[in-house]
Design an enzyme around this catalytic site. Structure first.
Site, PDB file in Angstrom:
ATOM      1  N   TYR A 266      13.577 117.799 -43.164  1.00  0.00           N
ATOM      2  CA  TYR A 266      12.986 116.646 -43.853  1.00  0.00           C
ATOM      3  C   TYR A 266      13.200 116.791 -45.367  1.00  0.00           C
ATOM      4  O   TYR A 266      13.016 117.892 -45.914  1.00  0.00           O
ATOM      5  CB  TYR A 266      11.497 116.606 -43.501  1.00  0.00           C
TER       6      TYR A 266
ATOM      7  N   ARG B  32     -14.409 121.139 -51.240  1.00  0.00           N
ATOM      8  CA  ARG B  32     -13.046 121.701 -51.213  1.00  0.00           C
ATOM      9  C   ARG B  32     -12.887 122.734 -50.091  1.00  0.00           C
ATOM     10  O   ARG B  32     -11.777 123.020 -49.666  1.00  0.00           O
ATOM     11  CB  ARG B  32     -12.705 122.297 -52.587  1.00  0.00           C
TER      12      ARG B  32
ATOM     13  N   ASP C 290       7.640 122.118 -37.314  1.00  0.00           N
ATOM     14  CA  ASP C 290       7.231 120.813 -37.846  1.00  0.00           C
ATOM     15  C   ASP C 290       7.435 119.804 -36.720  1.00  0.00           C
ATOM     16  O   ASP C 290       8.560 119.448 -36.378  1.00  0.00           O
ATOM     17  CB  ASP C 290       8.079 120.476 -39.086  1.00  0.00           C
TER      18      ASP C 290
ATOM     19  N   LYS D 251       2.035 110.239 -40.246  1.00  0.00           N
ATOM     20  CA  LYS D 251       2.940 109.538 -39.341  1.00  0.00           C
ATOM     21  C   LYS D 251       2.211 109.192 -38.034  1.00  0.00           C
ATOM     22  O   LYS D 251       1.280 108.438 -38.067  1.00  0.00           O
ATOM     23  CB  LYS D 251       4.187 110.392 -39.122  1.00  0.00           C
TER      24      LYS D 251
HETATM   25  C1  LIG Z   1       6.692 112.896 -43.712  1.00  0.00           C
HETATM   26  C2  LIG Z   1       7.139 114.222 -43.231  1.00  0.00           C
HETATM   27  C3  LIG Z   1       6.729 115.408 -43.885  1.00  0.00           C
HETATM   28  C4  LIG Z   1       5.883 115.398 -45.128  1.00  0.00           C
HETATM   29  O1  LIG Z   1       4.632 114.842 -44.889  1.00  0.00           O
HETATM   30  P1  LIG Z   1       3.743 114.192 -46.068  1.00  0.00           P
HETATM   31  O2  LIG Z   1       2.497 113.815 -45.366  1.00  0.00           O
HETATM   32  O3  LIG Z   1       4.538 113.035 -46.614  1.00  0.00           O
HETATM   33  O4  LIG Z   1       3.581 115.260 -47.089  1.00  0.00           O
HETATM   34  C5  LIG Z   1       7.164 116.615 -43.376  1.00  0.00           C
HETATM   35  N1  LIG Z   1       7.965 116.679 -42.296  1.00  0.00           N
HETATM   36  C6  LIG Z   1       8.391 115.581 -41.652  1.00  0.00           C
HETATM   37  C7  LIG Z   1       9.276 115.720 -40.456  1.00  0.00           C
HETATM   38  C8  LIG Z   1       7.997 114.310 -42.096  1.00  0.00           C
HETATM   39  O5  LIG Z   1       8.420 113.210 -41.470  1.00  0.00           O
END
Ligand SMILES: *Cc1c(COP(=O)(O)O)cnc(C)c1O
Length: 402
Positions: free
Chosen positions: A116, A64, A188, A213
């Site tokens: 998001y 962890r 982000d 992503k």
């Molecule tokens: C998918 C996404 C998230 C969240 O990510 P997870 O891996 O699904 O928790 C946050 N911000 C953006 C812009 C995203 O596309």
């Protein structure tokens, strides 16, 4: 020649257990990264175990806290973002939670309203259950940030490219203003990936990404990363192992494997998205096409500068006349899969009003920057002509001949 291993000692059941922990010493450097799925690590003395548990010596003690495969990932992400350090967590959402937790102190969060959906849900829960105060404003420009920023704000949260409007934020300008005001800036950067944009190098305090992503890029893992300076990353690491959102070794390995082809995938997705955006415009059958690569996009010039001419990403959106037309379009797609997410090899089509945003009425949809007929496309790396042809045939399916 395979090296010989020391023999385990003891009786049958003991040997079965002990033999499994005998790992060959490998003098050669593996070209592919190793996976170490060990949950715990042994040391010659208790005192050395204690040193590891109290962070007074470098090394691995419990899964962890750290694992060697994640360490490879951290080095990779820090390098791509030109940041001193990086950390990984079990999802992008966990990464956003951790970095904002350590940067907000006891102050208020100022977040973009072009957010998001999952981050909206995270902020709602933190506000309801954990006493967070989160304000929202449409933060694309330095002027908008200057108007919204108050003395009680300790951290600002923005997205490089917003979903599904594809609006691009002036990350460098906002970073400069935040530094001047002594406020932390979290970006982000999921939709841009470090291939297109490196907000830490542009002055942001921290970058977060859903590695699910583009970074991992194959639609086969959920993960999040943070890149920042050593002190912020140390605080994020501690937050992660205390709250329990660490990324496991198998997931770390998948992100490391995928990230090696990030530039190739991002170039292909950008070229495909540009081709599809132009095909939509040329069709004359859709109202507005939003893609930062189109010259009439409101932030086209900013995006060209911010992304260094490397492309404009793989996400675009456009409007069909109404909800019914948008649903018909999405259902008629054959190459595009009807699915949420983005950033993988596969092209995806999403009708937000009937999927990710289905709880919203038309007025709330408008406030979120989309309409009942909005379609979002997340472009993959397939053949460009097959994607264009799929869009054309799906458009013709909206009004089938009687
Ligand atoms: C998918 C996404 C998230 C969240 O990510 P997870 O891996 O699904 O928790 C946050 N911000 C953006 C812009 C995203 O596309």
């Amino acid at each position: 020649m395979e090296p010989s291993l020391p023999r385990p000692r003891g009786r049958f059941a003991t040997r079965a257990v002990q033999a499994a922990a005998i790992v060959p010493e490998v003098a050669q450097k593996p070209v592919g990264p190793a996976i170490w799925p060990s949950a715990t690590w042994a040391m010659p003395t208790s005192s050395e175990v204690g040193d590891l548990l109290t962070d007074t010596a470098p090394g691995y003690v419990y899964g962890r806290y750290d694992n060697p495969t994640a360490t490879t990932l951290h080095g990779l992400v820090a390098s791509l973002h030109e940041a001193p350090a990086a950390w990984s967590l079990a999802s992008g959402t966990a990464a956003i939670h951790a970095v904002l937790s350590v940067l907000r102190g006891a102050g208020r969060v100022l977040s973009t309203s072009r957010l998001y959906g999952g981050t909206w849900a995270l902020f709602r829960r933190l506000t309801d259950e954990a006493g967070w105060q989160v304000d929202h404003a449409d933060l694309l420009t330095v002027e908008a940030l200057e108007d919204a920023l108050e003395a009680s704000h300790t951290v600002v949260h923005v997205e490089t490219i917003a979903n599904p409007s594809t609006a691009v934020a002036d990350v460098a300008g906002m970073a400069a203003l935040c530094r001047e005001r002594g406020v932390a800036l979290v970006v982000d950067n999921t939709f841009a990936s470090p291939y297109l944009c490196r907000p830490y190098a542009l002055g942001a305090t921290a970058v977060v990404e859903s590695a699910t992503k583009y970074l991992a890029g194959h639609g086969d893992v959920v993960a999040g990363v943070v890149a920042a300076d050593e002190a912020v990353v140390a605080a994020v690491r501690e937050h992660t192992f205390e709250l329990g959102g660490s990324l496991g070794p198998f997931e770390s390995w998948l992100v490391v494997r995928g990230a090696q082809t990030l530039p190739l995938r991002m170039r292909a997705a950008s070229a495909n998205a540009s081709a599809v955006a132009h095909a939509l415009v040329d069709s004359g059958a859709v109202e507005v096409v939003r893609y930062p690569g189109l010259e009439d996009h409101p932030q086209h010039a900013l995006a060209a500068e911010l992304f260094g001419g490397r492309g404009f990403g793989g996400v675009l959106s456009f409007d069909l006349p109404d909800r019914n037309a948008a649903e018909r379009f999405a259902d008629a797609c054959e190459v595009f899969a009807r699915a949420a997410s983005l950033g993988g090899t596969h092209s995806l089509v999403l009708h937000p009003a009937s999927t990710s945003h289905r709880q919203l009425d038309d007025a709330s949809l408008a406030a979120a920057g989309l309409g009942p007929g909005t379609i979002r496309l997340a472009i993959g790396i397939e053949d460009e002509e097959d994607l264009r042809a799929d869009v054309r045939q799906a458009l013709s399916a909206i009004h089938p001949p009687r």
